[in-house]
Design a protein around this motif. Structure first.
Motif, PDB file in Angstrom:
ATOM      1  N   PRO A  60       0.806  -1.227   0.000  1.00 27.43           N
ATOM      2  CA  PRO A  60       0.000   0.000   0.000  1.00 27.43           C
ATOM      3  C   PRO A  60       0.839   1.276   0.000  1.00 27.43           C
ATOM      4  O   PRO A  60       0.367   2.322  -0.414  1.00 27.43           O
ATOM      5  N   GLY A  61       2.097   1.207   0.412  1.00 27.61           N
ATOM      6  CA  GLY A  61       2.902   2.412   0.499  1.00 27.61           C
ATOM      7  C   GLY A  61       3.776   2.648  -0.702  1.00 27.61           C
ATOM      8  O   GLY A  61       4.670   3.467  -0.661  1.00 27.61           O
ATOM      9  N   TYR A  62       3.524   1.921  -1.779  1.00 35.35           N
ATOM     10  CA  TYR A  62       4.411   2.037  -2.937  1.00 35.35           C
ATOM     11  C   TYR A  62       3.770   2.830  -4.048  1.00 35.35           C
ATOM     12  O   TYR A  62       2.636   2.590  -4.435  1.00 35.35           O
ATOM     13  N   GLY A  63       4.476   3.746  -4.594  1.00 36.06           N
ATOM     14  CA  GLY A  63       4.302   4.569  -5.764  1.00 36.06           C
ATOM     15  C   GLY A  63       3.037   4.561  -6.587  1.00 36.06           C
ATOM     16  O   GLY A  63       1.938   4.615  -6.087  1.00 36.06           O
ATOM     17  N   HIS A  64       3.207   4.478  -7.851  1.00 35.47           N
ATOM     18  CA  HIS A  64       2.183   4.719  -8.858  1.00 35.47           C
ATOM     19  C   HIS A  64       1.162   3.582  -8.918  1.00 35.47           C
ATOM     20  O   HIS A  64       1.527   2.416  -8.941  1.00 35.47           O
ATOM     21  N   LEU A 113      -0.589   2.480 -11.353  1.00 34.75           N
ATOM     22  CA  LEU A 113      -0.528   1.666 -12.563  1.00 34.75           C
ATOM     23  C   LEU A 113       0.690   0.747 -12.579  1.00 34.75           C
ATOM     24  O   LEU A 113       0.840  -0.084 -13.461  1.00 34.75           O
ATOM     25  N   ARG A 114       1.586   0.910 -11.611  1.00 31.89           N
ATOM     26  CA  ARG A 114       2.760   0.047 -11.474  1.00 31.89           C
ATOM     27  C   ARG A 114       2.824  -0.460 -10.037  1.00 31.89           C
ATOM     28  O   ARG A 114       3.703  -0.071  -9.268  1.00 31.89           O
ATOM     29  N   PRO A 115       1.882  -1.312  -9.660  1.00 35.30           N
ATOM     30  CA  PRO A 115       1.831  -1.737  -8.263  1.00 35.30           C
ATOM     31  C   PRO A 115       3.018  -2.644  -7.903  1.00 35.30           C
ATOM     32  O   PRO A 115       3.612  -3.284  -8.756  1.00 35.30           O
ATOM     33  N   GLU A 116       3.312  -2.642  -6.633  1.00 36.98           N
ATOM     34  CA  GLU A 116       4.332  -3.541  -6.104  1.00 36.98           C
ATOM     35  C   GLU A 116       3.621  -4.553  -5.224  1.00 36.98           C
ATOM     36  O   GLU A 116       2.645  -4.228  -4.549  1.00 36.98           O
ATOM     37  N   PHE A 117       4.124  -5.772  -5.232  1.00 37.60           N
ATOM     38  CA  PHE A 117       3.513  -6.853  -4.464  1.00 37.60           C
ATOM     39  C   PHE A 117       4.504  -7.356  -3.434  1.00 37.60           C
ATOM     40  O   PHE A 117       5.711  -7.327  -3.648  1.00 37.60           O
ATOM     41  N   ARG A 118       3.974  -7.817  -2.318  1.00 37.87           N
ATOM     42  CA  ARG A 118       4.830  -8.405  -1.288  1.00 37.87           C
ATOM     43  C   ARG A 118       4.155  -9.649  -0.733  1.00 37.87           C
ATOM     44  O   ARG A 118       2.927  -9.815  -0.815  1.00 37.87           O
ATOM     45  N   LEU A 119       4.977 -10.516  -0.156  1.00 41.14           N
ATOM     46  CA  LEU A 119       4.486 -11.774   0.405  1.00 41.14           C
ATOM     47  C   LEU A 119       3.832 -11.529   1.759  1.00 41.14           C
ATOM     48  O   LEU A 119       4.317 -10.723   2.558  1.00 41.14           O
TER      49      LEU A 119
END
Length: 180
Positions: free
Chosen positions: A61-65, A67-73
């Motif tokens: 939830p704290g990552y950037g744009h 349209l370019r989501p980041e995923f974590r385990l």
């Protein structure tokens, strides 16, 4: 982990490679994960959505744009990802097409000891005779499963045992799975 959850995870071809890649340190964005797994965009996106739905991945939830989501385990995802990474370490690159098939890993997990066809089928929920037979034949062709026929029994009975790379993968998976 419950066998039903494990079967559900492995039902998507790219789920285990994605988890393994995240565990090994690949950035949790789509482009690096796509490059690391070699998946096609559509199948990759479906596998990613599936992992989120199962609670193994979450959007950071704290990552950037957006349209370019980041995923974590997630915590459960870390456990499964560690197992997926150990499987990747044992298997050769040429073995991954077989490992991406739906029933390969669950069948290997049930073969931590020699078993008859019906015993394997009882341990795996919802597997059809045809799917189990095809999975065993494919692994037998790769020398991951050894089929022995007891000709003295009436009728003759086949016994299946995980060997070689299949045996190593089975020893990695079996302790992590709880069979009903």
């Amino acid at each position: 982990m419950d066998i039903g959850l494990f079967v559900n995870i492995t039902s998507r071809a790219w789920a285990m490679p994605i988890l393994s890649s995240l565990h090994s340190g690949v950035a949790g964005r789509q482009a690096p994960l796509l490059a690391a797994t070699g998946a096609g965009r559509t199948a990759f996106a479906q596998s990613l959505d599936h992992l989120i739905e199962l609670g193994l991945l979450e959007r950071n939830p704290g990552y950037g744009h957006p349209l370019r989501p980041e995923f974590r385990l997630t915590p459960l995802g870390r456990t499964v990802a560690a197992m997926a990474d150990r499987v990747r370490d044992v298997a050769a690159e040429a073995d991954w097409p077989l490992l991406r098939r739906s029933w390969t890993l669950p069948v290997l997990g049930s073969l931590h000891e020699a078993r008859h066809f019906t015993d394997i089928k009882q341990q795996l929920p919802n597997i059809t005779d045809r799917a189990l037979s095809q999975s065993l034949k494919a692994m037998e062709a790769k020398s991951w499963v050894l089929r022995s026929v007891d000709g003295t029994a009436r009728p003759p009975r086949s016994t299946y045992e995980a060997v070689n790379t299949g045996g190593q993968i089975s020893r990695i998976i079996a302790p992590e799975i709880v069979f009903a």
